[in-house]
Design a protein around this motif. Structure first.
Motif, PDB file in Angstrom:
ATOM      1  N   TYR A   1     -82.570 -52.530 -47.883  1.00  0.00           N
ATOM      2  CA  TYR A   1     -82.187 -52.069 -46.547  1.00  0.00           C
ATOM      3  C   TYR A   1     -82.065 -50.560 -46.569  1.00  0.00           C
ATOM      4  N   LYS A   2     -82.018 -49.978 -45.376  1.00  0.00           N
ATOM      5  CA  LYS A   2     -81.730 -48.550 -45.252  1.00  0.00           C
ATOM      6  C   LYS A   2     -80.891 -48.336 -44.008  1.00  0.00           C
ATOM      7  N   VAL A   3     -80.093 -47.273 -44.031  1.00  0.00           N
ATOM      8  CA  VAL A   3     -79.252 -46.901 -42.907  1.00  0.00           C
ATOM      9  C   VAL A   3     -79.832 -45.634 -42.304  1.00  0.00           C
ATOM     10  N   GLU A   4     -80.053 -45.661 -40.985  1.00  0.00           N
ATOM     11  CA  GLU A   4     -80.607 -44.509 -40.273  1.00  0.00           C
ATOM     12  C   GLU A   4     -79.611 -44.051 -39.219  1.00  0.00           C
ATOM     13  N   ARG A   5     -79.512 -42.742 -39.047  1.00  0.00           N
ATOM     14  CA  ARG A   5     -78.660 -42.154 -38.014  1.00  0.00           C
ATOM     15  C   ARG A   5     -79.541 -41.542 -36.957  1.00  0.00           C
ATOM     16  N   THR A   6     -79.257 -41.834 -35.699  1.00  0.00           N
ATOM     17  CA  THR A   6     -79.935 -41.202 -34.571  1.00  0.00           C
ATOM     18  C   THR A   6     -78.867 -40.832 -33.558  1.00  0.00           C
ATOM     19  N   ASP A   7     -79.238 -40.029 -32.562  1.00  0.00           N
ATOM     20  CA  ASP A   7     -78.277 -39.715 -31.507  1.00  0.00           C
ATOM     21  C   ASP A   7     -77.854 -40.997 -30.820  1.00  0.00           C
ATOM     22  N   GLY A   8     -76.579 -41.269 -30.814  1.00  0.00           N
ATOM     23  CA  GLY A   8     -76.053 -42.419 -30.107  1.00  0.00           C
ATOM     24  C   GLY A   8     -76.160 -43.747 -30.823  1.00  0.00           C
ATOM     25  N   ALA A   9     -76.616 -43.760 -32.088  1.00  0.00           N
ATOM     26  CA  ALA A   9     -76.749 -45.050 -32.778  1.00  0.00           C
ATOM     27  C   ALA A   9     -76.751 -44.889 -34.288  1.00  0.00           C
ATOM     28  N   VAL A  10     -76.305 -45.952 -34.942  1.00  0.00           N
ATOM     29  CA  VAL A  10     -76.455 -46.130 -36.381  1.00  0.00           C
ATOM     30  C   VAL A  10     -77.304 -47.382 -36.526  1.00  0.00           C
TER      31      VAL A  10
END
Length: 108
Positions: free
Chosen positions: A74-83
């Motif tokens: 798995y991987k964790v991604e950060r974006t504006d307004g969401a994880v």
């Protein structure tokens, strides 16, 4: 599968895995859970994801626990307004699930 957790502020994300059953845990520091009390995962298996649980783990920390059917990358991604938690599972057609207002806690 992708689990999307909507956030309306900056949070610090820590992730780790647990066994028995296999789970990915995300701790979001700087967060307050803002879902209705009855919001629960519908129990459908989706691309390796078996269950999703959300809780206010302690003051300022929301814990998201994603139960998997087996050990998976798995991987964790950060974006504006969401994880986003992207789980590499078996390809399958499945209906999306959502709790709260979009895009909070969506599994796709």
């Amino acid at each position: 599968s992708t689990v999307v957790i909507g956030v309306d502020r900056a949070v610090v994300v820590q992730d780790f895995t647990l066994d028995g059953p296999r789970r990915v845990v995300l701790d979001l520091t700087g967060a307050t859970l803002a879902l209705p009390g009855g919001a629960r995962y519908d129990g459908a298996a989706r691309g390796g994801v078996r269950n999703v649980r959300l809780a206010q783990y302690r003051a300022g920390v929301v814990r998201v626990v994603v139960e998997l059917d087996a050990p998976r990358a798995y991987k964790v991604e950060r974006t504006d307004g969401a994880v986003r938690l992207v789980v590499h599972g078996t390809p399958a057609d499945f209906a999306p699930w959502q709790a709260g207002r979009a895009p909070a806690a969506t599994v796709a």
